[in-house]
Design a protein around this motif. Structure first.
Motif, PDB file in Angstrom:
ATOM      1  N   MET A  22       0.834  -1.206   0.000  1.00 40.37           N
ATOM      2  CA  MET A  22       0.000   0.000   0.000  1.00 40.37           C
ATOM      3  C   MET A  22       0.867   1.254   0.000  1.00 40.37           C
ATOM      4  O   MET A  22       0.546   2.235  -0.687  1.00 40.37           O
ATOM      5  CB  MET A  22      -0.940  -0.008   1.206  1.00 40.37           C
ATOM      6  CG  MET A  22      -2.085  -1.010   1.083  1.00 40.37           C
ATOM      7  SD  MET A  22      -3.389  -0.768   2.313  1.00 40.37           S
ATOM      8  CE  MET A  22      -2.501  -1.160   3.822  1.00 40.37           C
ATOM      9  N   LEU A  23       1.967   1.243   0.770  1.00 44.22           N
ATOM     10  CA  LEU A  23       2.863   2.403   0.795  1.00 44.22           C
ATOM     11  C   LEU A  23       3.433   2.654  -0.596  1.00 44.22           C
ATOM     12  O   LEU A  23       3.459   3.809  -1.074  1.00 44.22           O
ATOM     13  CB  LEU A  23       3.990   2.166   1.794  1.00 44.22           C
ATOM     14  CG  LEU A  23       5.052   3.277   1.875  1.00 44.22           C
ATOM     15  CD1 LEU A  23       4.425   4.601   2.287  1.00 44.22           C
ATOM     16  CD2 LEU A  23       6.168   2.879   2.843  1.00 44.22           C
TER      17      LEU A  23
ATOM     18  N   SER B   9      -9.296  -3.064   8.798  1.00 44.52           N
ATOM     19  CA  SER B   9      -9.520  -1.615   8.784  1.00 44.52           C
ATOM     20  C   SER B   9      -9.878  -1.079   7.405  1.00 44.52           C
ATOM     21  O   SER B   9      -9.814   0.127   7.174  1.00 44.52           O
ATOM     22  CB  SER B   9      -8.313  -0.845   9.335  1.00 44.52           C
ATOM     23  OG  SER B   9      -7.219  -0.892   8.447  1.00 44.52           O
ATOM     24  N   ALA B  10     -10.271  -1.955   6.471  1.00 46.70           N
ATOM     25  CA  ALA B  10     -10.590  -1.501   5.121  1.00 46.70           C
ATOM     26  C   ALA B  10     -11.912  -0.747   5.053  1.00 46.70           C
ATOM     27  O   ALA B  10     -12.236  -0.175   4.010  1.00 46.70           O
ATOM     28  CB  ALA B  10     -10.637  -2.687   4.158  1.00 46.70           C
ATOM     29  N   GLU B  11     -12.673  -0.736   6.144  1.00 51.64           N
ATOM     30  CA  GLU B  11     -13.939  -0.007   6.167  1.00 51.64           C
ATOM     31  C   GLU B  11     -13.829   1.307   6.923  1.00 51.64           C
ATOM     32  O   GLU B  11     -14.815   2.024   7.090  1.00 51.64           O
ATOM     33  CB  GLU B  11     -15.036  -0.882   6.787  1.00 51.64           C
ATOM     34  CG  GLU B  11     -15.312  -2.154   5.995  1.00 51.64           C
ATOM     35  CD  GLU B  11     -16.488  -2.942   6.544  1.00 51.64           C
ATOM     36  OE1 GLU B  11     -17.385  -2.320   7.145  1.00 51.64           O
ATOM     37  OE2 GLU B  11     -16.520  -4.169   6.367  1.00 51.64           O
TER      38      GLU B  11
ATOM     39  N   LEU C 190     -10.338   6.550   7.847  1.00 50.93           N
ATOM     40  CA  LEU C 190      -9.115   7.116   8.420  1.00 50.93           C
ATOM     41  C   LEU C 190      -7.912   6.206   8.210  1.00 50.93           C
ATOM     42  O   LEU C 190      -6.776   6.607   8.518  1.00 50.93           O
ATOM     43  CB  LEU C 190      -9.308   7.388   9.910  1.00 50.93           C
ATOM     44  CG  LEU C 190     -10.400   8.405  10.272  1.00 50.93           C
ATOM     45  CD1 LEU C 190     -10.503   8.574  11.787  1.00 50.93           C
ATOM     46  CD2 LEU C 190     -10.124   9.747   9.609  1.00 50.93           C
ATOM     47  N   ALA C 191      -8.150   5.012   7.688  1.00 52.88           N
ATOM     48  CA  ALA C 191      -7.068   4.058   7.465  1.00 52.88           C
ATOM     49  C   ALA C 191      -6.678   4.017   5.990  1.00 52.88           C
ATOM     50  O   ALA C 191      -7.545   4.087   5.116  1.00 52.88           O
ATOM     51  CB  ALA C 191      -7.498   2.662   7.930  1.00 52.88           C
ATOM     52  N   PRO C 192      -5.389   3.907   5.685  1.00 54.28           N
ATOM     53  CA  PRO C 192      -4.957   3.826   4.280  1.00 54.28           C
ATOM     54  C   PRO C 192      -5.601   2.662   3.530  1.00 54.28           C
ATOM     55  O   PRO C 192      -5.844   2.750   2.321  1.00 54.28           O
ATOM     56  CB  PRO C 192      -3.442   3.643   4.389  1.00 54.28           C
ATOM     57  CG  PRO C 192      -3.081   4.208   5.723  1.00 54.28           C
ATOM     58  CD  PRO C 192      -4.248   3.908   6.611  1.00 54.28           C
TER      59      PRO C 192
ATOM     60  N   MET D 244     -10.807   0.926  -2.064  1.00 56.17           N
ATOM     61  CA  MET D 244     -11.716   1.639  -2.957  1.00 56.17           C
ATOM     62  C   MET D 244     -11.050   1.912  -4.305  1.00 56.17           C
ATOM     63  O   MET D 244     -11.707   1.874  -5.358  1.00 56.17           O
ATOM     64  CB  MET D 244     -12.172   2.951  -2.320  1.00 56.17           C
ATOM     65  CG  MET D 244     -13.048   2.777  -1.072  1.00 56.17           C
ATOM     66  SD  MET D 244     -14.532   1.778  -1.345  1.00 56.17           S
ATOM     67  CE  MET D 244     -15.435   2.776  -2.540  1.00 56.17           C
ATOM     68  N   SER D 245      -9.752   2.185  -4.296  1.00 52.95           N
ATOM     69  CA  SER D 245      -9.031   2.381  -5.552  1.00 52.95           C
ATOM     70  C   SER D 245      -9.064   1.115  -6.398  1.00 52.95           C
ATOM     71  O   SER D 245      -9.298   1.166  -7.614  1.00 52.95           O
ATOM     72  CB  SER D 245      -7.572   2.778  -5.276  1.00 52.95           C
ATOM     73  OG  SER D 245      -7.493   4.066  -4.718  1.00 52.95           O
ATOM     74  N   MET D 246      -8.834  -0.031  -5.773  1.00 53.83           N
ATOM     75  CA  MET D 246      -8.875  -1.299  -6.506  1.00 53.83           C
ATOM     76  C   MET D 246     -10.278  -1.557  -7.053  1.00 53.83           C
ATOM     77  O   MET D 246     -10.449  -2.043  -8.179  1.00 53.83           O
ATOM     78  CB  MET D 246      -8.448  -2.455  -5.597  1.00 53.83           C
ATOM     79  CG  MET D 246      -7.000  -2.405  -5.121  1.00 53.83           C
ATOM     80  SD  MET D 246      -5.781  -2.406  -6.468  1.00 53.83           S
ATOM     81  CE  MET D 246      -5.326  -0.669  -6.476  1.00 53.83           C
ATOM     82  N   GLY D 247     -11.287  -1.215  -6.251  1.00 53.65           N
ATOM     83  CA  GLY D 247     -12.658  -1.405  -6.696  1.00 53.65           C
ATOM     84  C   GLY D 247     -13.000  -0.558  -7.901  1.00 53.65           C
ATOM     85  O   GLY D 247     -13.615  -1.035  -8.873  1.00 53.65           O
TER      86      GLY D 247
END
Length: 272
Positions: free
Chosen positions: A6-7, A171-173, A176-178, A184-187
């Motif tokens: 992700m980074l 924490s994907a929901e 405030l979390a990366p 959402m970007s992948m979606g």
């Protein structure tokens, strides 16, 4: 390992966005589509920048009209415009759903309504009304069907992708979390791919615009005078393509079936 992925994704997205933001200023494209490519790059990172270079960036001075006239590039512009506008509404809906603790079908409805509303009333109709005679009401009527069909396929691809990733990423929901923004970007990236064939059909039947070259009048006259560009349209022509095969109702039915399939698959993935 996922944190490292992700980074790297966010770092590359930042660099890609910087490149597109600087380079696209000299590209003779419609301002709306320029903003669309910026948004697509924010969603899709280096993939968005790659699509900009491959599909819109003028290879040599005076060649943008001819370069973007081919069907697949026109479809790229159409799909990008959809994902850019709808994506803002979908992201707003996802954040709102998290804040209000909305889940399941309610969350999907909020994302769909906000995504469609923003894409249709603002990114399509408001920003493009000048190309449709200047009337906002006319623009709303002219873009409704195209926006609906494209939005359905975007959601059909996005929903299962987001559900699958959320089932395995902590924490994907949480906005405030990366991880939330990565998922959402992948979606939206998968939604772009799924919506592309529908946009091909819409562009082929003159129900949706693609790329649009915009130059100062004097420059445009010199370019057009010096080139033989059969098939290149300088104005949008929506809804003027005669009878379509298959019919609009048939494609609308197909789009809703795809949307329903996406919803069902996403529920299965969330609860499997």
């Amino acid at each position: 390992m996922l944190d490292g992925v992700m980074l790297l994704w966010f770092l590359m997205t930042g660099l890609a966005l910087l490149f597109v933001a600087i380079d696209i200023r000299s590209t003779p494209e419609s301002p709306v589509l320029k903003w669309g490519f910026l948004l697509l790059t924010a969603y899709a990172g280096v993939v968005g920048a790659f699509l900009y270079v491959l599909g819109c960036r003028e290879p040599l001075p005076g060649l943008h009209e001819r370069y973007t006239a081919v069907r697949w590039r026109q479809t790229l512009g159409s799909t990008m415009h959809c994902v850019a506008g709808d994506g803002l509404g979908i992201l707003a809906g996802a954040v709102l759903s998290s804040v209000l603790s909305l889940t399941g079908l309610t969350e999907i409805i909020v994302e769909y309504v906000l995504g469609f509303a923003f894409g249709w009333t603002i990114f399509q109709s408001l920003f493009m009304r000048a190309t449709l005679g200047g009337s906002y009401r006319r623009a709303l009527a002219a873009t409704f069907i195209a926006e609906l069909l494209s939005m359905n396929l975007l959601m059909a691809g996005m929903l299962p992708t987001v559900a699958a990733l959320r089932a395995h990423i902590a924490s994907a929901e949480n906005p405030l979390a990366p991880a939330f923004w990565f998922v959402m970007s992948m979606g939206l990236l998968v939604g772009f791919i799924v919506a592309y064939p529908m946009n091909w059909w819409l562009v082929a039947n003159h129900l949706k615009h693609g790329m649009m070259t915009v130059r100062p009048a004097a420059v445009a006259a010199n370019v057009m005078a010096g080139m033989d560009m059969p098939g290149v349209k300088t104005e949008m022509s929506m809804g003027a393509g005669g009878p379509t095969r298959p019919s609009v109702p048939a494609m609308a039915l197909l789009s809703f079936l795809a949307l329903i399939a996406g919803v069902v698959i996403s529920f299965f993935l969330r609860h499997s």
